[in-house]
Design a protein around this motif. Structure first.
Motif, PDB file in Angstrom:
ATOM      1  N   LYS A 293     157.736  43.843  41.248  1.00 60.51           N
ATOM      2  CA  LYS A 293     157.705  43.946  42.708  1.00 60.51           C
ATOM      3  C   LYS A 293     158.870  44.783  43.227  1.00 60.51           C
ATOM      4  N   PHE A 294     159.900  44.916  42.402  1.00 60.17           N
ATOM      5  CA  PHE A 294     161.120  45.599  42.845  1.00 60.17           C
ATOM      6  C   PHE A 294     161.292  46.990  42.233  1.00 60.17           C
ATOM      7  N   VAL A 295     160.778  47.197  41.026  1.00 61.00           N
ATOM      8  CA  VAL A 295     160.884  48.492  40.333  1.00 61.00           C
ATOM      9  C   VAL A 295     159.560  48.767  39.628  1.00 61.00           C
ATOM     10  N   PRO A 296     159.299  50.029  39.245  1.00 56.75           N
ATOM     11  CA  PRO A 296     158.062  50.332  38.523  1.00 56.75           C
ATOM     12  C   PRO A 296     157.891  49.458  37.275  1.00 56.75           C
ATOM     13  N   LYS A 297     156.648  49.126  36.957  1.00 57.15           N
ATOM     14  CA  LYS A 297     156.371  48.171  35.887  1.00 57.15           C
ATOM     15  C   LYS A 297     156.936  48.625  34.544  1.00 57.15           C
ATOM     16  N   ASN A 298     156.834  49.907  34.236  1.00 59.11           N
ATOM     17  CA  ASN A 298     157.377  50.417  32.968  1.00 59.11           C
ATOM     18  C   ASN A 298     158.885  50.226  32.883  1.00 59.11           C
ATOM     19  N   LEU A 299     159.559  50.426  34.021  1.00 61.37           N
ATOM     20  CA  LEU A 299     161.008  50.227  34.068  1.00 61.37           C
ATOM     21  C   LEU A 299     161.341  48.737  33.933  1.00 61.37           C
ATOM     22  N   ALA A 300     160.570  47.902  34.606  1.00 64.80           N
ATOM     23  CA  ALA A 300     160.774  46.455  34.494  1.00 64.80           C
ATOM     24  C   ALA A 300     160.654  46.007  33.040  1.00 64.80           C
ATOM     25  N   ALA A 301     159.655  46.539  32.348  1.00 62.98           N
ATOM     26  CA  ALA A 301     159.444  46.190  30.937  1.00 62.98           C
ATOM     27  C   ALA A 301     160.621  46.647  30.083  1.00 62.98           C
ATOM     28  N   ALA A 302     161.137  47.865  30.374  1.00 63.82           N
ATOM     29  CA  ALA A 302     162.260  48.397  29.605  1.00 63.82           C
ATOM     30  C   ALA A 302     163.527  47.567  29.828  1.00 63.82           C
ATOM     31  N   ILE A 303     163.732  47.099  31.055  1.00 61.99           N
ATOM     32  CA  ILE A 303     164.901  46.271  31.364  1.00 61.99           C
ATOM     33  C   ILE A 303     164.816  44.927  30.638  1.00 61.99           C
ATOM     34  N   LEU A 304     163.639  44.316  30.647  1.00 64.01           N
ATOM     35  CA  LEU A 304     163.461  43.035  29.958  1.00 64.01           C
ATOM     36  C   LEU A 304     163.647  43.196  28.450  1.00 64.01           C
ATOM     37  N   LYS A 305     163.164  44.308  27.906  1.00 63.53           N
ATOM     38  CA  LYS A 305     163.333  44.565  26.481  1.00 63.53           C
ATOM     39  C   LYS A 305     164.807  44.743  26.141  1.00 63.53           C
ATOM     40  N   LYS A 306     165.528  45.473  26.999  1.00 63.97           N
ATOM     41  CA  LYS A 306     166.958  45.705  26.778  1.00 63.97           C
ATOM     42  C   LYS A 306     167.726  44.385  26.743  1.00 63.97           C
ATOM     43  N   GLU A 307     167.337  43.455  27.598  1.00 62.56           N
ATOM     44  CA  GLU A 307     168.025  42.165  27.673  1.00 62.56           C
ATOM     45  C   GLU A 307     167.386  41.105  26.772  1.00 62.56           C
ATOM     46  N   ASP A 308     166.417  41.533  25.965  1.00 62.71           N
ATOM     47  CA  ASP A 308     165.759  40.628  25.003  1.00 62.71           C
ATOM     48  C   ASP A 308     165.117  39.427  25.703  1.00 62.71           C
ATOM     49  N   ILE A 309     164.425  39.710  26.805  1.00 64.02           N
ATOM     50  CA  ILE A 309     163.703  38.684  27.556  1.00 64.02           C
ATOM     51  C   ILE A 309     162.214  38.920  27.371  1.00 64.02           C
ATOM     52  N   ASN A 310     161.502  37.919  26.956  1.00 64.91           N
ATOM     53  CA  ASN A 310     160.062  38.045  26.719  1.00 64.91           C
ATOM     54  C   ASN A 310     159.360  38.313  28.054  1.00 64.91           C
ATOM     55  N   PRO A 311     158.634  39.433  28.177  1.00 64.55           N
ATOM     56  CA  PRO A 311     158.017  39.786  29.461  1.00 64.55           C
ATOM     57  C   PRO A 311     156.926  38.826  29.913  1.00 64.55           C
ATOM     58  N   VAL A 312     156.360  38.024  28.981  1.00 65.38           N
ATOM     59  CA  VAL A 312     155.295  37.100  29.378  1.00 65.38           C
ATOM     60  C   VAL A 312     155.833  35.683  29.627  1.00 65.38           C
ATOM     61  N   THR A 313     157.157  35.565  29.624  1.00 60.96           N
ATOM     62  CA  THR A 313     157.761  34.284  30.008  1.00 60.96           C
ATOM     63  C   THR A 313     157.335  33.943  31.435  1.00 60.96           C
ATOM     64  N   LYS A 314     156.921  32.714  31.647  1.00 61.17           N
ATOM     65  CA  LYS A 314     156.541  32.312  32.995  1.00 61.17           C
ATOM     66  C   LYS A 314     157.792  32.255  33.873  1.00 61.17           C
ATOM     67  N   SER A 315     157.670  32.740  35.085  1.00 63.21           N
ATOM     68  CA  SER A 315     158.816  32.858  35.983  1.00 63.21           C
ATOM     69  C   SER A 315     159.532  31.527  36.182  1.00 63.21           C
ATOM     70  N   GLY A 316     158.767  30.463  36.224  1.00 61.17           N
ATOM     71  CA  GLY A 316     159.372  29.156  36.423  1.00 61.17           C
ATOM     72  C   GLY A 316     160.180  28.682  35.238  1.00 61.17           C
ATOM     73  N   GLN A 317     160.004  29.310  34.080  1.00 58.37           N
ATOM     74  CA  GLN A 317     160.714  28.915  32.865  1.00 58.37           C
ATOM     75  C   GLN A 317     161.931  29.797  32.578  1.00 58.37           C
ATOM     76  N   LEU A 318     162.158  30.777  33.423  1.00 55.29           N
ATOM     77  CA  LEU A 318     163.291  31.693  33.214  1.00 55.29           C
ATOM     78  C   LEU A 318     164.593  30.942  33.494  1.00 55.29           C
ATOM     79  N   CYS A 319     165.516  30.987  32.544  1.00 56.72           N
ATOM     80  CA  CYS A 319     166.782  30.271  32.739  1.00 56.72           C
ATOM     81  C   CYS A 319     167.747  31.077  33.609  1.00 56.72           C
ATOM     82  N   LYS A 320     168.792  30.412  34.081  1.00 59.79           N
ATOM     83  CA  LYS A 320     169.765  31.035  34.977  1.00 59.79           C
ATOM     84  C   LYS A 320     170.432  32.246  34.322  1.00 59.79           C
TER      85      LYS A 320
END
Length: 404
Positions: A293-320
């Motif tokens: 919602k904030f950046v292009p989807k490809n960029l969002a995916a690249a940011i999550l990959k860089k931080e080693d965050i699973n992109p299919v993690t449910k938003s409610g389960q994302l830790c602080k």
């Protein structure tokens, strides 16, 4: 009557020739090894961004990292208004975009080129397609040695731009050359995390720049603009501006230029609240979809990959901790620039020392009857039509001086 030799058939040299020909007794020869106005064709993405809609000469001069004070005199004599009137008279109608950049109504660099070449033909200015290799000052003029012969002229103009051999010619005549550096260039970065999304662009984002842990003093209006990811670094208007202001900062692999990008134009604390709200309200959605919602989807995916965050993690389960990592990436995405992408720069910083040139005539203060105009001088501007304005204005001033 004077025989005038102009070395360089770019926008500055052609402008000089057109106005020097106002004196019908002048014989004008314009030397270039290749095509007349060849360098104008790619400007403005092929549309020719020929000026910028700023009519106060002091405000206009602020867009030049180098040459600002020198240009006060230049722009007070040939301004944006004069540029538009000149092009209107030779049949080039213009329009102004919302970002104040000015283009021909046809959006064609070829039309600007053809109109200028028509002026050369109309005024019987001789085109000499020879490469000037050497110049020598004579008692009453100059001797030009080219790849095809030797010519003698009474007065000489060097207008070869930032990448020609004009600097060596000027140096041979006794002028000092400020060190040449690439400006308005892409930057090669240490980080390669975003190579897979090369070509993705972002509109109107903000940046901060640091060197040796010190924040660099760069005008605030410079540190915002459009941005582009490349296969080996970063580019786009924002990066071009940063590269120009940092042209003489000696950054490298060991001491890189640190650039922090704010992709959402919000302070980290404020954005953290916004993101937390989105995550809570969309608890069953994949975190990738929320970040998109904030950046292009490809960029969002690249940011999550860089931080080693699973992109299919449910938003409610994302830790602080994971949320804080995302906030940092979106509000202070950091790149360590190791060098400019040489060969790709739009202009060259550096050139003939301005202290050795008369701003009222463009004549050398060291060598009589020698003139300079355009990017050969130690003047360079940001993107937006500023470098062409330098060419039109200094070309006009040198031409009028030669017309007498």
């Amino acid at each position: 009557m004077s025989d005038i030799g102009i070395v360089g058939a770019g926008p500055a040299g052609v402008m000089c020739a057109v106005f020097a020909s106002r004196n019908p007794e002048n014989k004008i020869y314009i030397f270039d090894k290749s095509i007349i106005l060849n360098t104008i064709l790619p400007t403005g993405g092929g549309r020719c961004n020929l000026a910028y809609s700023e009519f106060n000469f002091k405000e206009l001069a602020k867009f030049y990292p180098r040459g600002e004070k020198f240009l006060y005199s230049v722009f007070s004599r040939f301004s944006t208004k004069d540029t538009l009137e000149f092009f209107d008279k030779i049949g080039v109608k213009t329009y102004t975009q919302d970002d104040l950049r000015i283009f021909p109504t046809t959006d064609s660099s070829k039309d600007v080129k053809n109109a200028l070449v028509k002026q050369l033909d109309k005024k019987n200015i001789k085109k000499v397609f020879e490469n000037v290799l050497k110049v020598r000052k004579l008692k009453d003029g100059f001797e030009l040695t080219t790849d095809k012969g030797v010519h003698r002229v009474d007065k000489l103009v060097i207008a070869t731009g930032g990448k020609g051999n004009g600097h060596s010619l000027a140096e041979s005549l006794g002028h000092n050359i400020t060190a040449l550096r690439p400006a308005l260039s892409s930057l090669i970065t240490k980080e390669k995390d975003f190579a897979s999304i090369s070509g993705i662009s972002l509109k109107n984002i903000k940046a901060q720049v640091f060197f040796n842990n010190n924040k660099l003093k760069i005008p605030k209006n410079v540190l915002s603009g459009d941005f582009l990811f490349t296969h080996n670094g970063i580019s786009g208007p924002l990066v071009y501006k940063i590269s120009s202001y940092c042209a003489y900062v000696d950054f490298n692999e060991n001491t890189p230029l640190k650039i922090e990008l704010n992709l959402v134009n919000k302070e980290s604390a404020e954005f953290d609240e916004i993101l937390l709200s989105e995550l809570k309200n969309n608890a069953q959605k994949d975190v990738l979809n929320v970040i998109s919602k904030f950046v292009p989807k490809n960029l969002a995916a690249a940011i999550l990959k860089k931080e080693d965050i699973n992109p299919v993690t449910k938003s409610g389960q994302l830790c602080k901790k994971e949320r804080e990592k995302i906030v940092k990436q979106l509000t202070a995405l950091t790149f360590n620039a190791q060098k400019a992408a040489r060969g790709e720069e739009i202009v060259t910083a550096g050139g003939v020392d301005l202290k050795e040139v008369d701003a009222k005539t463009m004549e050398s203060k060291l060598v009589s009857d020698l003139y300079f105009c355009g990017e050969i001088l130690d003047i360079d501007g940001l993107t937006g039509g500023f470098n062409l304005q330098n060419c039109w204005s200094t070309g006009y001033i040198s031409g009028i001086a030669l017309a007498g």
